[in-house]
Design a protein around this motif. Structure first.
Motif, short mmCIF file in Angstrom:
data_model
loop_
_atom_site.label_atom_id
_atom_site.label_comp_id
_atom_site.label_asym_id
_atom_site.label_seq_id
_atom_site.Cartn_x
_atom_site.Cartn_y
_atom_site.Cartn_z
N VAL A 1 2.72 2.09 -5.90
CA VAL A 1 2.51 3.24 -6.77
C VAL A 1 1.44 2.91 -7.83
N ARG A 2 1.49 1.69 -8.36
CA ARG A 2 0.47 1.28 -9.35
C ARG A 2 -0.91 1.27 -8.72
N GLU A 3 -1.04 0.73 -7.53
CA GLU A 3 -2.34 0.66 -6.86
C GLU A 3 -2.89 2.06 -6.59
N ALA A 4 -2.02 2.99 -6.23
CA ALA A 4 -2.48 4.37 -5.99
C ALA A 4 -2.98 5.00 -7.28
N MET B 1 -6.12 9.05 2.18
CA MET B 1 -6.77 7.89 2.77
C MET B 1 -7.95 7.44 1.92
N GLN B 2 -8.20 6.15 1.99
CA GLN B 2 -9.27 5.52 1.22
C GLN B 2 -10.34 4.99 2.18
N HIS B 3 -11.57 5.43 1.95
CA HIS B 3 -12.71 4.88 2.67
C HIS B 3 -13.18 3.66 1.88
N ARG B 4 -12.97 2.48 2.44
CA ARG B 4 -13.17 1.25 1.70
C ARG B 4 -14.64 1.01 1.39
N ALA B 5 -14.89 0.55 0.16
CA ALA B 5 -16.26 0.27 -0.28
C ALA B 5 -16.93 -0.74 0.65
N PRO B 6 -18.24 -0.64 0.87
CA PRO B 6 -18.93 -1.52 1.81
C PRO B 6 -18.76 -3.00 1.50
N TRP B 7 -18.65 -3.37 0.22
CA TRP B 7 -18.58 -4.78 -0.15
C TRP B 7 -17.18 -5.38 0.04
N SER B 8 -16.17 -4.53 0.25
CA SER B 8 -14.79 -5.02 0.35
C SER B 8 -14.49 -5.54 1.75
N HIS B 9 -13.35 -6.23 1.88
CA HIS B 9 -12.92 -6.72 3.19
C HIS B 9 -12.75 -5.53 4.15
N GLN B 10 -13.35 -5.64 5.33
CA GLN B 10 -13.36 -4.54 6.29
C GLN B 10 -13.95 -3.27 5.68
N GLY B 11 -14.98 -3.47 4.86
CA GLY B 11 -15.64 -2.34 4.21
C GLY B 11 -16.16 -1.33 5.23
N GLY B 12 -16.06 -0.06 4.85
CA GLY B 12 -16.50 1.01 5.74
C GLY B 12 -15.39 1.59 6.60
N THR B 13 -14.25 0.90 6.65
CA THR B 13 -13.12 1.44 7.39
C THR B 13 -12.23 2.28 6.47
N TRP B 14 -11.29 2.98 7.10
CA TRP B 14 -10.36 3.83 6.35
C TRP B 14 -8.97 3.21 6.37
N ALA B 15 -8.30 3.26 5.23
CA ALA B 15 -6.95 2.74 5.13
C ALA B 15 -6.23 3.48 3.99
N LEU B 16 -5.29 2.78 3.35
CA LEU B 16 -4.50 3.36 2.27
C LEU B 16 -4.79 2.66 0.96
N PRO B 17 -4.61 3.33 -0.18
CA PRO B 17 -4.69 2.62 -1.44
C PRO B 17 -3.65 1.50 -1.46
N GLY B 18 -4.06 0.33 -1.94
CA GLY B 18 -3.11 -0.79 -1.96
C GLY B 18 -3.76 -2.05 -2.49
N GLY B 19 -2.94 -3.07 -2.67
CA GLY B 19 -3.45 -4.34 -3.17
C GLY B 19 -2.34 -5.33 -3.44
N ALA B 20 -2.67 -6.38 -4.16
CA ALA B 20 -1.74 -7.48 -4.40
C ALA B 20 -0.56 -7.05 -5.26
N GLY C 1 0.84 -1.20 0.00
CA GLY C 1 0.00 0.00 0.00
C GLY C 1 0.87 1.24 0.00
N LEU C 2 0.27 2.37 -0.37
CA LEU C 2 1.02 3.63 -0.45
C LEU C 2 0.52 4.61 0.59
N LEU C 3 1.42 5.02 1.48
CA LEU C 3 1.14 6.11 2.41
C LEU C 3 1.71 7.37 1.77
N LEU C 4 0.82 8.21 1.26
CA LEU C 4 1.22 9.38 0.49
C LEU C 4 0.91 10.65 1.26
N ARG C 5 1.95 11.45 1.51
CA ARG C 5 1.78 12.73 2.19
C ARG C 5 1.90 13.87 1.20
#
Length: 221
Positions: free
Chosen positions: A72-75, A41-60, A25-29
């Motif tokens: 960087v690609r995920e962001a 920060m990314q407010h995660r979509a309701p259908w995603s894992h831990q949906g409704g929480t806030w985190a960072l853009p990121g993925g596999a 994931g990318l922590l971007l200031r």
């Protein structure tokens, strides 16, 4: 966009982690108006894992990618952040699993808090003042990692410094001090620890509670 890293990796305890080759994931200031930093920060979509929480853009992470490239690609895919605008400053492994899976948070900054474009994985994207990040309902993994990732404010006075022009061009920025954590280094009069230029790294050991000594090469690296 799907890559060859998409999918779950199973651990012996029965848990599964997203990313056959790990994830990142990318922590971007970015500089906040009036001083300080804001974090994307990314407010995660309701259908995603831990949906409704806030985190960072990121993925596999794909098999051919470094963690930096994956973050960087995920962001770009999740927030529309142009890769060539991102300045990577460091990284931390912020989660592991018995399977060997790791999650790496890549720490970077950008010249200004640009307009973002959310994809379907985001309910919302926001530039959040650093001091207010943990006031939101955070994804548990990000909440556990945040104390390791947050940056302390540190101010360097440029008056009468022979390298003032070069230093001013490099600020503000995130500075990675390894086991001493991250700094948000700036020249604005907005508080934070005072920084002074030292002639050698050995001077760092003389830092007091109020003053931090850094070499010029540390700041400009």
């Amino acid at each position: 966009m799907r890559g060859d890293g998409d999918g779950f990796l199973a651990s012996p305890d029965g848990t599964r982690q997203w990313g056959l080759f790990g994830a990142a994931g990318l922590l971007l200031r970015a500089p906040a108006p009036g001083g300080g930093a804001v974090v994307l920060m990314q407010h995660r979509a309701p259908w995603s894992h831990q949906g409704g929480t806030w985190a960072l853009p990121g993925g596999a992470r794909d098999s051919h990618e470094t963690s930096e490239c994956a973050a960087v690609r995920e962001a770009y895919e999740e927030a529309g952040i142009a890769p060539d605008a991102v300045r990577v400053r460091g990284s931390r492994v912020t989660a592991t699993a018995p399977s060997g899976w790791i999650y790496t948070t890549v720490v970077a900054d950008i010249a200004e808090p640009v307009v973002t474009t959310a994809n379907i994985e985001s309910a919302e994207l926001a530039w959040v003042p650093e001091a207010q990040v943990d006031a939101r309902p955070l994804h548990p993994g990000f909440a556990a990692a945040w104390p390791l990732l947050r940056a302390r404010s540190a101010r360097i006075g440029l008056d009468d410094l022979p390298d003032a022009t070069e230093l001013a061009a490099a600020l503000p920025r995130t500075l990675d001090l390894a086991d001493r954590g991250f700094l948000w280094l700036h020249s604005a009069d907005c508080g934070g620890r005072s920084v002074r230029i030292a002639e050698s790294p050995e001077s760092n050991g003389e830092s007091s509670a109020d003053v931090l000594y850094l070499t010029l090469s540390q700041i400009l690296s």
